[in-house]
Design an enzyme around this catalytic site. Structure first.
Site, PDB file in Angstrom:
ATOM      1  N   LYS A   1     -17.722   6.145  22.194  1.00 46.37           N
ATOM      2  CA  LYS A   1     -17.291   6.407  20.809  1.00 46.37           C
ATOM      3  C   LYS A   1     -17.388   7.907  20.601  1.00 46.37           C
ATOM      4  O   LYS A   1     -18.478   8.475  20.656  1.00 46.37           O
ATOM      5  CB  LYS A   1     -18.186   5.662  19.817  1.00 46.37           C
ATOM      6  CG  LYS A   1     -17.854   5.948  18.354  1.00 46.37           C
ATOM      7  CD  LYS A   1     -18.714   5.090  17.438  1.00 46.37           C
ATOM      8  CE  LYS A   1     -18.606   5.492  15.981  1.00 46.37           C
ATOM      9  NZ  LYS A   1     -17.279   5.342  15.404  1.00 46.37           N
TER      10      LYS A   1
ATOM     11  N   GLU B   1     -12.747   5.212  19.157  1.00 42.00           N
ATOM     12  CA  GLU B   1     -13.761   4.419  18.448  1.00 42.00           C
ATOM     13  C   GLU B   1     -14.270   3.264  19.312  1.00 42.00           C
ATOM     14  O   GLU B   1     -15.127   2.498  18.895  1.00 42.00           O
ATOM     15  CB  GLU B   1     -13.184   3.851  17.143  1.00 42.00           C
ATOM     16  CG  GLU B   1     -13.001   4.868  16.050  1.00 42.00           C
ATOM     17  CD  GLU B   1     -14.251   5.055  15.208  1.00 42.00           C
ATOM     18  OE1 GLU B   1     -15.337   4.582  15.594  1.00 42.00           O
ATOM     19  OE2 GLU B   1     -14.128   5.685  14.144  1.00 42.00           O
TER      20      GLU B   1
ATOM     21  N   THR C   1     -15.641   9.576  14.459  1.00 45.62           N
ATOM     22  CA  THR C   1     -16.016   8.735  13.333  1.00 45.62           C
ATOM     23  C   THR C   1     -15.031   9.024  12.212  1.00 45.62           C
ATOM     24  O   THR C   1     -14.553  10.147  12.073  1.00 45.62           O
ATOM     25  CB  THR C   1     -17.476   8.974  12.897  1.00 45.62           C
ATOM     26  OG1 THR C   1     -17.810   8.039  11.869  1.00 45.62           O
ATOM     27  CG2 THR C   1     -17.719  10.397  12.400  1.00 45.62           C
TER      28      THR C   1
END
Length: 103
Positions: free
Chosen positions: A21, A74, A24
Site C-alpha cells: 500500500k 492501495e 492513501t
C-alpha cells in the site's frame, strides 16, 4: 510520547509495512500534507505508532476518476477501493491522494 501525524485503519498496517500500500486517499481535512513531509504513522483504532513515512507526491481525485493504478497502489481492486472510500467518506466526491514510502 510524540503524537502521530496520520492514522490508518489497523487492517492496512501489514500492507503499508510490506510496501503493498503506497497511497492513501483522504478528504479535505487531510489535504495539507506536502511532498517531502515525514510523518509518524499510527493505527486509527488505538493511535499506536507503527512506522514513519515520507510523502512522495500529492494529487487530487474524484470517485469518478479513480483508476486501476490507484487501486493497485492501495492493494485492492478498483471496485473495492471505490466502496472503501464511499464507506469512509459518505456523500463526498473530491479527495486527496497522498503517495508515500516507508522510511
Amino acid at each position: 510520547m510524540q503524537p502521530n501525524d496520520i492514522t490508518f485503519f489497523q487492517r492496512f498496517q501489514d500492507d503499508i509495512l510490506a510496501g503493498r500500500k503506497t497511497i492513501t486517499i483522504r478528504d479535505e481535512s487531510e489535504s495539507h500534507f506536502k511532498t517531502g513531509d515525514v510523518l509518524r504513522v499510527g493505527r486509527f483504532e488505538d493511535d499506536g505508532y507503527f512506522c514513519t513515512i515520507e510523502v512522495t507526491a500529492t494529487s487530487t481525485v474524484t470517485l469518478d476518476t479513480l483508476t486501476e493504478k490507484h487501486a493497485e497502489q492501495e492493494n485492492m481492486t478498483l471496485t473495492e477501493l471505490i466502496k472503501v472510500i464511499a464507506d469512509i467518506y459518505p456523500g463526498q466526491t473530491q479527495f486527496y491522494v497522498i503517495e508515500f514510502k516507508c522510511l
